[in-house]
Every structure is written in structure tokens, then in C-alpha cells.
Enzyme design. Sequence first.
Site, mmCIF file in Angstrom:
data_model
loop_
_atom_site.group_PDB
_atom_site.id
_atom_site.type_symbol
_atom_site.label_atom_id
_atom_site.label_comp_id
_atom_site.label_asym_id
_atom_site.label_seq_id
_atom_site.Cartn_x
_atom_site.Cartn_y
_atom_site.Cartn_z
ATOM 1 C CE LYS A 113 -3.888 -2.282 2.229
ATOM 2 N NZ LYS A 113 -4.565 -2.652 3.459
ATOM 3 C CG ASP A 165 -9.838 -0.436 4.774
ATOM 4 O OD1 ASP A 165 -9.456 -0.676 3.612
ATOM 5 O OD2 ASP A 165 -9.219 -0.800 5.786
ATOM 6 C CD GLN A 211 -3.447 -4.321 6.515
ATOM 7 O OE1 GLN A 211 -3.395 -3.320 5.807
ATOM 8 N NE2 GLN A 211 -3.974 -5.459 6.098
#
Length: 284
Positions: A54, A121, A98
Amino acid sequence: MSAQILDGKAIALELRDSIQKEVAAQVAEGKMPPGLAVILVGEDPASQVYVKNKKIACEKAGFNDVSMVLPAETSQAELLAKIDELNARDDVHGIIVQLPVPDHIDPEEIIERIDPKKDVDGFHPYNMGRLATRLPELAPCTPHGVMTMLAKTGIPLRGLNAVVVGASNIVGVPMALELLNERATVTVCHSATKDLPQKVAEADLVVVGVGIPNMVKGDWIKDGAIVIDVGINRLDDGSLCGDVEYDVAKEKASWITPVPGGVGPMTIATLLQNTLQAAYGVKA
Ligand code: NDP
């Protein structure tokens, strides 16, 4: 006849290229680059790889990378305080934590603390609710990336029988909502589903996100179906495979995603797309 390959890697590169161009244009007009904060708590090896990928994608797109690694013993309160700090920063447009987080951390409370406008997200109940009411803002990356790939087949989704295998908040449920919003007729399967082979056999489109190598057998697939494999499983020999028995399924499907090189690259590209949208209100 062998299926056409839905090349996620190539589609993701195209998307990332158009994101990079949009960022360059906005920055040339004097705007700040999109800022993305990826928070990793602890040292989970798979998460370290995802976060590194990422970070690279973020930098290549011209984003401001605000990623951070916090020690595994970070408390819930400390993590919430970090999110509050990032929520308040004007140069940070996207925040993700995460997953999975260490056991002592409650992921729901953490996700709900992220400002929904920075929830790139798309996991915050606000954004899931927007998707469920056909008013999406920031949609979960993996299912939304799948929708971008499906658009590339040129096949209208309206009226298709779609079967989603897996019902997690990250993959299966938002995938079902995305397909429903396009007026597919959606069946969602999970660990309590009866006669999964029969459900899959009726599908014009099947999306699988379970986390069990090769669990959907190739001979379950209807002739000409579209097969999207979200699963990423590492085998003992170090190789990666999906949740669908690829070699057999590809002889029956009309389109199929490979693993690796299918859905995975789309997830990261869609994360960048969501961050671009959070920063400038535009979609690449
Ligand atoms: P979860 O473990 O959270 O969810 C798995 C789902 O599969 C659950 O809904 C579970 O049902 C269902 N399931 C388990 N066993 C069966 C079975 N025998 N028959 C039918 N359904 C079953 O996993 P995730 O959704 O987070 O991830 C799924 C896979 O997708 C993993 O391989 C993961 O690595 C991959 N993934 C890939 C991404 C990408 O970018 N390509 C991104 C995210 C995930 P129940 O709800 O009843 O427990």
C-alpha cells in the site's frame, strides 16, 4: 472453451495511472496531495507485506504517505487517541487500520472512531449503511474493485443470478450489496448454507471469498459463468492459490480471475481511488 482472463493486474495499473494523473492535475492547481494513513499495530507478517504494498502504491500515485507502525502492546486508548489525531489533520484524507489487530484491541470500536469521510476502507457502519441504501460514498475496496473488473467484461449485471460465497463484512456482505445495487439477483452463502454445489451451479456469476484453498470445485461452475476468486491462500510450498479450483473452473467459465493477479491488485487500486475521492470529491 477456456475462459477469458479478467486481468486484475492490468486493470489496476490502468486505474492507478488515471489516479496518478488526477493527483498531478490537482496538485498543479495548488491543492494538497491526498494523504493516506495506514496504521499497522504489531508485526503480523502478512499485514507487513500488505502495508508495504500500500505504501509503494501510495507513493507512486503521488500521495502523501502517512503510514505508521505502532508496537503490538499499543492500548485501545492509545490507538483511539492516534485516530483522533489523524481525524483532525487537514493533510490526512484517508485513514485505515490494517486488520487483524492484536487480540486486546476491539476492531469495531476502532473502525467506528475513524471519521466516516476518511474511512477509505469503507468499513465504518456509516459507509456500509450508505451502500445498503444505494447511496454509496466510500465503499469497501475489495468488492468495489470487483465491480470495476466486472465492468470490463461488458456483461450487464442486471438480472444475472449472482452467488456470493462468504459473508464477511469485508468481502461477502458488501459484495452482495454492490451486486444487488446493480439489480443482480443475489444469493449469499456462508458456513451454514445447505448444498453449496447446487447454489453455485445455478450462478451466472459467482464470487468466492472464504479463505479455503480450492474449496469451490471447478465442476460446480455453470457453463459460461463469470468466476471471481477473492481468496488468497498460501500453500505449504509457498505458492498462492485462490478458493476456486482454477484449472477445472477455467474450462467452464466465460471469464475468470487468476490468483495471484486478479482481485488482489484491484483492492489496492480501489483504496487509492477511495482516498482520491476523500481528498477531492472526484472518482478516477
Ligand atoms: P472471513 O474468515 O472473515 O470470512 C469467511 C467467510 O466464508 C465467512 O462468511 C464464512 O461463513 C464463510 N465460510 C467459511 N467456510 C465456509 C464453507 N465451508 N462454505 C461456505 N462458506 C464458508 O474471511 P474474509 O472475508 O476476510 O476473507 C476471505 C478470503 O478472501 C481470504 O482468503 C482472504 O485472504 C481473502 N481476501 C482477499 C482480499 C483481496 O484483496 N483479494 C481482500 C480481503 C480478503 P460464516 O460467516 O458463516 O462464518
